[in-house]
Design a protein around this motif. Structure first.
Motif, PDB file in Angstrom:
ATOM      1  N   ASP A   1      -6.255   3.411   3.323  1.00  0.00           N
ATOM      2  CA  ASP A   1      -7.368   3.402   2.394  1.00  0.00           C
ATOM      3  C   ASP A   1      -7.053   2.432   1.264  1.00  0.00           C
ATOM      4  OD1 ASP A   1      -9.737   4.093   1.220  1.00  0.00           O
ATOM      5  OD2 ASP A   1      -9.314   6.226   1.075  1.00  0.00           O
ATOM      6  N   ARG A   2      -7.905   2.424   0.243  1.00  0.00           N
ATOM      7  CA  ARG A   2      -7.641   1.642  -0.954  1.00  0.00           C
ATOM      8  C   ARG A   2      -7.961   2.476  -2.177  1.00  0.00           C
ATOM      9  NH1 ARG A   2      -6.914  -3.723  -1.194  1.00  0.00           N
ATOM     10  NH2 ARG A   2      -8.228  -4.094  -3.038  1.00  0.00           N
TER      11      ARG A   2
ATOM     12  N   ASP B   1      -3.971  -1.291  -1.981  1.00  0.00           N
ATOM     13  CA  ASP B   1      -3.832  -0.605  -0.695  1.00  0.00           C
ATOM     14  C   ASP B   1      -3.053   0.697  -0.862  1.00  0.00           C
ATOM     15  OD1 ASP B   1      -5.178  -2.528   0.781  1.00  0.00           O
ATOM     16  OD2 ASP B   1      -3.370  -3.733   1.049  1.00  0.00           O
ATOM     17  N   TYR B   2      -3.493   1.717  -0.114  1.00  0.00           N
ATOM     18  CA  TYR B   2      -2.776   2.993  -0.088  1.00  0.00           C
ATOM     19  C   TYR B   2      -3.051   3.649   1.254  1.00  0.00           C
ATOM     20  CZ  TYR B   2      -1.334   7.762  -1.131  1.00  0.00           C
ATOM     21  OH  TYR B   2      -0.725   8.988  -1.090  1.00  0.00           O
TER      22      TYR B   2
ATOM     23  N   ARG C   1     -10.408   6.787  -4.782  1.00  0.00           N
ATOM     24  CA  ARG C   1     -10.152   6.312  -3.424  1.00  0.00           C
ATOM     25  C   ARG C   1     -11.430   5.718  -2.849  1.00  0.00           C
ATOM     26  NH1 ARG C   1      -5.547   9.523  -0.428  1.00  0.00           N
ATOM     27  NH2 ARG C   1      -6.426   8.371   1.289  1.00  0.00           N
ATOM     28  N   ARG C   2     -11.244   4.832  -1.889  1.00  0.00           N
ATOM     29  CA  ARG C   2     -12.411   4.202  -1.276  1.00  0.00           C
ATOM     30  C   ARG C   2     -13.287   5.212  -0.543  1.00  0.00           C
ATOM     31  NH1 ARG C   2     -11.001  -0.749   2.455  1.00  0.00           N
ATOM     32  NH2 ARG C   2      -9.857   0.917   3.507  1.00  0.00           N
TER      33      ARG C   2
ATOM     34  N   GLY D   1      -8.301  -3.391  -6.937  1.00  0.00           N
ATOM     35  CA  GLY D   1      -8.124  -2.559  -5.759  1.00  0.00           C
ATOM     36  C   GLY D   1      -6.710  -2.684  -5.221  1.00  0.00           C
TER      37      GLY D   1
END
Length: 567
Positions: free
Chosen positions: A547-548, A543-544, A527-528, A541
């Protein structure tokens, strides 16, 4: 309307198809459950469920079995798997109607109204579109209550057989908690079968009259003894049904425990029973949690004035029959029991909704709901509720343009679907005669659930669609690369990517570095909020949520670690 239940089932099916077609599988639960089913499929192991290569003991196998059956018929696909829980939602609607007919055979309106009250609950209608275990559990609870009633009405063997089947399949659906739903109805039968108690009291009085009519007194004592023997037989039947349920569950649990090993065996025999009660601290909430949650689960019905007039006007003393007593008793016992357990989640009391639907159906049917209760003014609060949701949906996407503090994600909502709710709220009041008012509210509620899904779908697909990353990981595994996840991994990608191998979960920084050294051709997902201190860009990368998820190659990871040590 000749068959309201058939029409509601068709509308339910259409609503479910709309909802599951526009939104992604929701991590971490829905993606996890389909991943368990997927690993059952690829390894052809129906005995011990696995998640990311390890035995999965948190849930019994019924849902995973049913998903695999659907795949055996239709091939591996997401749609048929996601339809299992909604199908059981439909079976709940059928079963609550059947149970209403068993409880009050002379009240035909109750049999029609009960499924309408259930599907007219926004929580039931919305939750029924999710791939969870609770719709299965609720159905088997209804089947168990039906069995108890069948036994109480004279078909003893068939009734207790149904109770045993419900217990066994309920355990295989979500564990021994099914006993907490079913047993109170049977154990507390002397409290709701008042006719037998009154007869026993009358016999006691008659037997005490002596010596005026000694023969009558002896007959009374004989009848009283028969009543006592009946209750002994009743509880013996209950014991047999529980044993039958245990046998059904153990037919899976014993071989699964042997095959799965000691750790898995301890988990399914202890963790699924007393362990869940003793250690239920994962979702600690205050005692009154369900007292607050339940009214919200019953929206929009609590806004209907006709419901309140029916409840207030119901002749409770005269109308409190055995069926109504049983329903009320189970509701009270379940609410107290679940309130005493520290771990609380709203869906734990989902089976209470069919009981409340039965209660409301009985009360409103006695009040001639389709006639006397059909006042147009009573629908105004529900109409305002629906219209306000629609107006909020229309306005929300524009808020970030005018208010700096408004969340940016509001702009991604498909707010124009709110117009549907505005129109539906208006039509609820003004359209046509007021016959079938309960049916009308149920339809509006289904429309509300579907429309909210359409409004939220764009944002859900941005935040929660794991498919692009899962497909990327599939290509990397096909090329022979090992994949690891730095952090807590819930197998979000296994089904969506049709992955054939597990993804290694790495918890600590040192564990991550050790894995990197041993897998020079691998890749690491992070996670970022766990960034690597490197100038290089990640391989990819995705998106989630807010976050990313970043994909790092091993060389970058090791170079970063060396740079950190050098400083």
């Amino acid at each position: 309307m000749k068959s309201p239940l058939a029409c509601i089932l068709v509308l339910w099916a259409l609503g479910v198809i709309f909802c599951i077609s526009v939104r992604p599988l929701m991590p971490v639960d829905e993606t996890r459950y389909l991943s368990v089913a997927w690993e059952m499929w690829i390894h052809n192991n129906w005995l011990v469920p696995h998640l990311n290569g390890a035995p999965y003991a948190h849930k019994p196998p019924m849902l995973f079995w049913l998903i695999n059956v659907s795949w055996a018929v239709f091939g591996v696909n997401e749609f048929s798997a996601r339809m299992i829980a909604p199908i059981f939602g439909a079976l709940n609607l059928v079963m609550v109607s059947v149970l209403a007919g068993k409880l009050w055979p002379e009240k035909t309106d109750a049999r029609v109204l009960a499924p309408l009250f259930l599907v007219g609950s926004s929580y039931f209608a919305g939750y029924g579109t999710l791939t969870y275990f609770d719709m299965l559990q609720s159905f088997f609870a209804l089947l168990g209550w039906y069995g108890v009633q069948t036994a109480s009405q004279g078909r003893v063997r068939w009734g207790w057989a149904l109770v045993g089947i419900a217990i066994g399949l309920g355990i295989l659906s979500k564990g021994p908690v099914i006993l907490l739903y079913i047993l109170p109805a049977a154990l507390l039968a002397p409290l709701w079968q008042k006719r037998d108690q009154k007869n026993t009291a009358a016999l006691d009085t008659l037997a005490s009259i002596s010596p005026v009519d000694q023969q009558d007194g002896e007959d009374a004592r004989d009848d009283r003894q028969m009543t006592h023997r009946r209750w002994k037989g009743w509880y013996l039947g209950l014991v047999v049904s529980v044993l039958l349920g245990a046998v059904i569950a153990l037919c899976w649990a014993v071989p699964a425990g042997i095959y799965g090993g000691e750790e898995y065996r301890n988990a399914i025999f202890w963790g699924q029973t007393a362990g869940r009660m003793v250690d239920s601290f994962a979702h600690v909430e205050p005692f009154y949690y369900y007292l607050v949650a339940l009214p919200l689960m019953l929206l929009p019905w609590l806004l209907w004035g006709g419901l309140w007039r029916g409840i207030i006007g119901f002749r409770w003393r005269a109308g409190l029959d055995d069926g109504l007593r049983m329903v009320l008793l189970i509701i009270v016992v379940l609410m107290i029991a679940f309130s005493l357990i520290s771990g609380k989640r709203v869906h734990y009391i989902l089976p209470v909704l069919p009981l409340i639907s039965l209660l409301l159906a009985r009360v409103i049917s006695a009040s001639n709901a389709l006639g006397v209760m059909a006042r147009r003014i009573d629908l105004v609060p529900i109409a305002v509720f629906v219209i306000l949701i629609g107006l909020v949906a229309i306005i929300a996407p524009f808020l970030p343009l005018y208010f700096a503090k408004a969340p940016v994600w509001l702009a991604t909502l498909n707010g124009w679907w709110g117009l549907v709710l505005v129109v539906a709220g208006a039509v609820l009041i003004v359209a046509g005669p007021m016959r079938g008012v309960v049916y009308r509210i149920a339809i509006v509620n289904l429309l509300l659930v579907v429309t909210v899904c359409m409004i939220a779908a764009p944002r859900l697909n941005i935040d929660y669609d794991m498919r692009p990353l899962a497909e990327y990981l599939k290509t990397q595994q096909d090329e022979g690369r090992d994949i690891a996840y730095w952090g807590k991994y819930h197998a979000q990608f296994q089904f969506l990517g049709r992955l054939q191998r597990p993804i290694q979960m790495l918890i600590s920084h040192d564990e991550m570095l050790d894995w990197a050294k041993n897998h020079p051709d691998g890749e690491i997902i992070a996670r970022r909020d766990r960034p690597l201190d490197a100038q290089e860009r990640p391989l990819a990368g995705f998106d989630y949520k807010n976050d990313r998820l970043l994909i790092w190659d091993i060389q970058t990871v090791l170079e970063n670690a060396a740079g950190v040590l050098a400083r």
